[in-house]
Design a protein around this motif. Structure first.
Motif, PDB file in Angstrom:
ATOM      1  N   LEU A 131       0.027  -5.904  -7.077  1.00  0.00           N
ATOM      2  CA  LEU A 131      -0.392  -4.530  -6.786  1.00  0.00           C
ATOM      3  C   LEU A 131      -1.794  -4.253  -7.317  1.00  0.00           C
ATOM      4  O   LEU A 131      -2.578  -3.519  -6.691  1.00  0.00           O
ATOM      5  CB  LEU A 131       0.604  -3.548  -7.392  1.00  0.00           C
ATOM      6  N   TYR A 132      -2.132  -4.839  -8.462  1.00  0.00           N
ATOM      7  CA  TYR A 132      -3.482  -4.655  -8.995  1.00  0.00           C
ATOM      8  C   TYR A 132      -4.526  -5.252  -8.061  1.00  0.00           C
ATOM      9  O   TYR A 132      -5.561  -4.624  -7.768  1.00  0.00           O
ATOM     10  CB  TYR A 132      -3.565  -5.291 -10.374  1.00  0.00           C
ATOM     11  N   SER A 133      -4.277  -6.471  -7.598  1.00  0.00           N
ATOM     12  CA  SER A 133      -5.236  -7.114  -6.694  1.00  0.00           C
ATOM     13  C   SER A 133      -5.337  -6.358  -5.377  1.00  0.00           C
ATOM     14  O   SER A 133      -6.440  -6.172  -4.836  1.00  0.00           O
ATOM     15  CB  SER A 133      -4.824  -8.564  -6.442  1.00  0.00           C
ATOM     16  N   ARG A 134      -4.196  -5.907  -4.848  1.00  0.00           N
ATOM     17  CA  ARG A 134      -4.227  -5.140  -3.599  1.00  0.00           C
ATOM     18  C   ARG A 134      -4.942  -3.811  -3.783  1.00  0.00           C
ATOM     19  O   ARG A 134      -5.685  -3.352  -2.908  1.00  0.00           O
ATOM     20  CB  ARG A 134      -2.804  -4.916  -3.099  1.00  0.00           C
ATOM     21  N   GLY A 135      -4.702  -3.150  -4.906  1.00  0.00           N
ATOM     22  CA  GLY A 135      -5.397  -1.888  -5.155  1.00  0.00           C
ATOM     23  C   GLY A 135      -6.895  -2.076  -5.302  1.00  0.00           C
ATOM     24  O   GLY A 135      -7.686  -1.264  -4.809  1.00  0.00           O
ATOM     25  N   LEU A 136      -7.298  -3.160  -5.967  1.00  0.00           N
ATOM     26  CA  LEU A 136      -8.728  -3.418  -6.114  1.00  0.00           C
ATOM     27  C   LEU A 136      -9.381  -3.740  -4.770  1.00  0.00           C
ATOM     28  O   LEU A 136     -10.487  -3.253  -4.467  1.00  0.00           O
ATOM     29  CB  LEU A 136      -8.930  -4.577  -7.092  1.00  0.00           C
ATOM     30  N   MET A 137      -8.700  -4.547  -3.933  1.00  0.00           N
ATOM     31  CA  MET A 137      -9.249  -4.843  -2.607  1.00  0.00           C
ATOM     32  C   MET A 137      -9.259  -3.596  -1.723  1.00  0.00           C
ATOM     33  O   MET A 137     -10.161  -3.424  -0.896  1.00  0.00           O
ATOM     34  CB  MET A 137      -8.439  -5.969  -1.951  1.00  0.00           C
TER      35      MET A 137
ATOM     36  N   LEU B 188     -10.955   8.667   6.149  1.00  0.00           N
ATOM     37  CA  LEU B 188     -10.864   7.450   6.951  1.00  0.00           C
ATOM     38  C   LEU B 188     -11.043   6.207   6.087  1.00  0.00           C
ATOM     39  O   LEU B 188     -10.387   5.176   6.304  1.00  0.00           O
ATOM     40  CB  LEU B 188     -11.920   7.473   8.056  1.00  0.00           C
ATOM     41  N   ALA B 189     -11.922   6.281   5.092  1.00  0.00           N
ATOM     42  CA  ALA B 189     -12.112   5.135   4.198  1.00  0.00           C
ATOM     43  C   ALA B 189     -10.849   4.867   3.379  1.00  0.00           C
ATOM     44  O   ALA B 189     -10.447   3.708   3.207  1.00  0.00           O
ATOM     45  CB  ALA B 189     -13.302   5.404   3.279  1.00  0.00           C
ATOM     46  N   VAL B 190     -10.217   5.914   2.889  1.00  0.00           N
ATOM     47  CA  VAL B 190      -8.956   5.732   2.154  1.00  0.00           C
ATOM     48  C   VAL B 190      -7.880   5.172   3.069  1.00  0.00           C
ATOM     49  O   VAL B 190      -7.079   4.302   2.682  1.00  0.00           O
ATOM     50  CB  VAL B 190      -8.524   7.069   1.523  1.00  0.00           C
ATOM     51  N   TRP B 191      -7.830   5.647   4.300  1.00  0.00           N
ATOM     52  CA  TRP B 191      -6.866   5.136   5.277  1.00  0.00           C
ATOM     53  C   TRP B 191      -7.061   3.641   5.507  1.00  0.00           C
ATOM     54  O   TRP B 191      -6.110   2.852   5.491  1.00  0.00           O
ATOM     55  CB  TRP B 191      -7.006   5.920   6.571  1.00  0.00           C
ATOM     56  N   VAL B 192      -8.304   3.229   5.721  1.00  0.00           N
ATOM     57  CA  VAL B 192      -8.579   1.813   5.977  1.00  0.00           C
ATOM     58  C   VAL B 192      -8.214   0.968   4.761  1.00  0.00           C
ATOM     59  O   VAL B 192      -7.602  -0.104   4.885  1.00  0.00           O
ATOM     60  CB  VAL B 192     -10.064   1.620   6.355  1.00  0.00           C
ATOM     61  N   GLY B 193      -8.568   1.425   3.567  1.00  0.00           N
ATOM     62  CA  GLY B 193      -8.280   0.649   2.370  1.00  0.00           C
ATOM     63  C   GLY B 193      -6.798   0.459   2.125  1.00  0.00           C
ATOM     64  O   GLY B 193      -6.341  -0.661   1.856  1.00  0.00           O
ATOM     65  N   LEU B 194      -6.014   1.516   2.245  1.00  0.00           N
ATOM     66  CA  LEU B 194      -4.580   1.427   1.939  1.00  0.00           C
ATOM     67  C   LEU B 194      -3.810   0.690   3.025  1.00  0.00           C
ATOM     68  O   LEU B 194      -3.005  -0.201   2.734  1.00  0.00           O
ATOM     69  CB  LEU B 194      -4.009   2.834   1.746  1.00  0.00           C
TER      70      LEU B 194
END
Length: 433
Positions: free
Chosen positions: A239-245, A268-274
């Protein structure tokens, strides 16, 4: 009486194999010889009971598959929040209260994101509906200019409204509203179930470990506790690695969207990241589709630029960013991660794809302690230099043979000053007088 005895002797000798058949005991009947063995009914009853139990267990497993999957999701969710809960509990806070605060923070973050995303989508949908006539006019004008046609917007709209496929689509949509409502309610119920199980697993983690260890010998208890600790570390690292990416991806796409002056760039940036990080395999395409759609409402060329950027960034993430972060947190090879995601998707669908990587990383770390490793030999082939090593060996052999051949002339006699000549001379000189 003598004739009778002779007749009996002849009857006994009449056997085709020349042997005398045994005489049955007195009171023997054929029915007593064909009686069923005593163990056969018990064996048949035991076999039927085992078949019945297998059928019952298979039916119960298929009926409880949904519940077992929800429990598995809740268990990994509890492992994910275990570090935060343990850190708060170590500072004197009650474990139940710490778990409740963590869940409240997650709920507030998710609800805020969904609210912002919903408002953005509603505003964009309204804008698309309002600008649809202008888009349709531009498309009709382009078609008339390039294909020498005489289309009109009113004719196209009437043709669409009177078409059979639109009527059938509306009817199917009206009949499918109940199905969609039932699926939404079922999804909310499953979410509530997973949340409750995850809360109990996280709040009563020490009690659950004590209960599990109470039925095991001391040696097995240490192994179970070690496996539990590894699972917590790997799940948290994942989860840490996914959150950082997700953070890096969100910042990169925010810069692009802000440069193109696309509305709602932060959301939109938050949408793309998550979505791109926490929905494996298809998350990248879903994450990039929404910014492309919003950019298309501004300028169709902007949608193309967003598509190009999404593809390029995905390659950068797969080959540069993800291997480094995964090696430091989850310690799993990218090929193994991809294979585990595919296998998890085939077994459990989207849920399997989500929990496949931490599960495989936990299993790999746990088995690594029981696999004996040896020092690797210092062989060039280990480093991938097989061709170079073989070529060097051939060159060395050719040089040695060439050196030997140069010392012997075509007649087979040694040349002057060669090793053999000197050797013979030395041999002659060393002969005693």
């Amino acid at each position: 009486m003598a004739s009778t005895d002779e007749t009996g002797q002849l009857g006994q000798q009449a056997s085709p194999f020349g042997t005398t058949p045994p005489t049955p005991p007195a009171g023997y009947t054929a029915g007593q010889g064909a009686r069923m063995p005593r163990w056969l009914p018990r064996a048949m009853m035991l076999a039927l009971a085992l078949v019945g139990l297998f059928q019952l267990g298979s039916w119960a497993f298929h009926q409880l598959t949904g519940l077992l999957i929800n429990i598995l999701i809740a268990f990994f969710a509890a492992l994910a929040i275990e570090p935060a809960v343990s850190r708060m509990a170590s500072r004197g806070m009650r474990r139940g209260l710490a778990t409740f605060l963590v869940f409240i923070g997650l709920v507030i973050a998710i609800a805020g994101f969904i609210t912002l995303l919903g408002s953005m989508l509603a505003g964009q949908i309204i804008k698309i509906v309002e600008d649809f006539p202008a888009y349709l006019d531009s498309v009709i004008s382009w078609i008339n200019a390039h294909f020498n046609t005489d289309l009109k917007r009113v004719d196209v709209q009437e043709g669409l409204l009177r078409s059979d496929w639109l009527r059938s689509y509306v009817q199917n949509s009206a009949t499918g509203v109940l199905d969609v409502s039932a699926q939404v309610l079922g999804g909310l119920f499953q979410l509530l179930m997973v949340t409750l199980f995850a809360f109990y697993f996280a709040a009563d983690g020490p009690r659950l470990r004590r209960t599990l260890c109470s039925v095991l010998p001391p040696a097995r208890q240490a192994e179970v506790l070690r496996a539990w600790e590894i699972a917590v570390d790997k799940t948290g690292g994942y989860l840490y690695s996914r959150g950082l990416m997700a953070l890096i991806s969100g910042v990169a796409h925010y810069i692009l969207l802000e440069f193109l002056d696309v509305p709602y760039a932060p959301v939109l940036a938050v949408w793309v990241g998550l979505v791109s990080q926490f929905l494996p395999t298809i998350g990248t395409y879903l994450a990039g589709a929404l910014p492309m759609l919003i950019a298309f409402t501004v300028d169709p060329w902007y949608a193309l630029w967003v598509l190009v950027f999404v593809v390029v960034y995905q390659q950068f993430e797969n080959y540069v960013l993800q291997p480094k972060l995964t090696a430091k947190t989850v310690d799993i090879h990218p090929a193994v991660a991809f294979g585990s995601v595919v296998a998890g998707t085939a077994l459990l669908g989207a849920v399997g794809a989500l929990i496949a990587i931490p599960a495989v990383a936990t299993l790999q770390a746990f088995l690594g302690a029981y696999v004996k490793r040896y020092d690797v030999t210092d062989d060039p082939r280990v480093h991938g230099h097989r061709g170079r090593g073989r070529g060097a060996g051939v060159v060395t052999r050719v040089r040695s043979l060439w050196g030997r051949g140069s010392a012997v002339d075509s007649r087979g006699t040694p040349e002057p000053g060669s090793g053999s000549g000197s050797g013979s001379g030395s041999g002659e000189g060393s002969t005693p007088a």
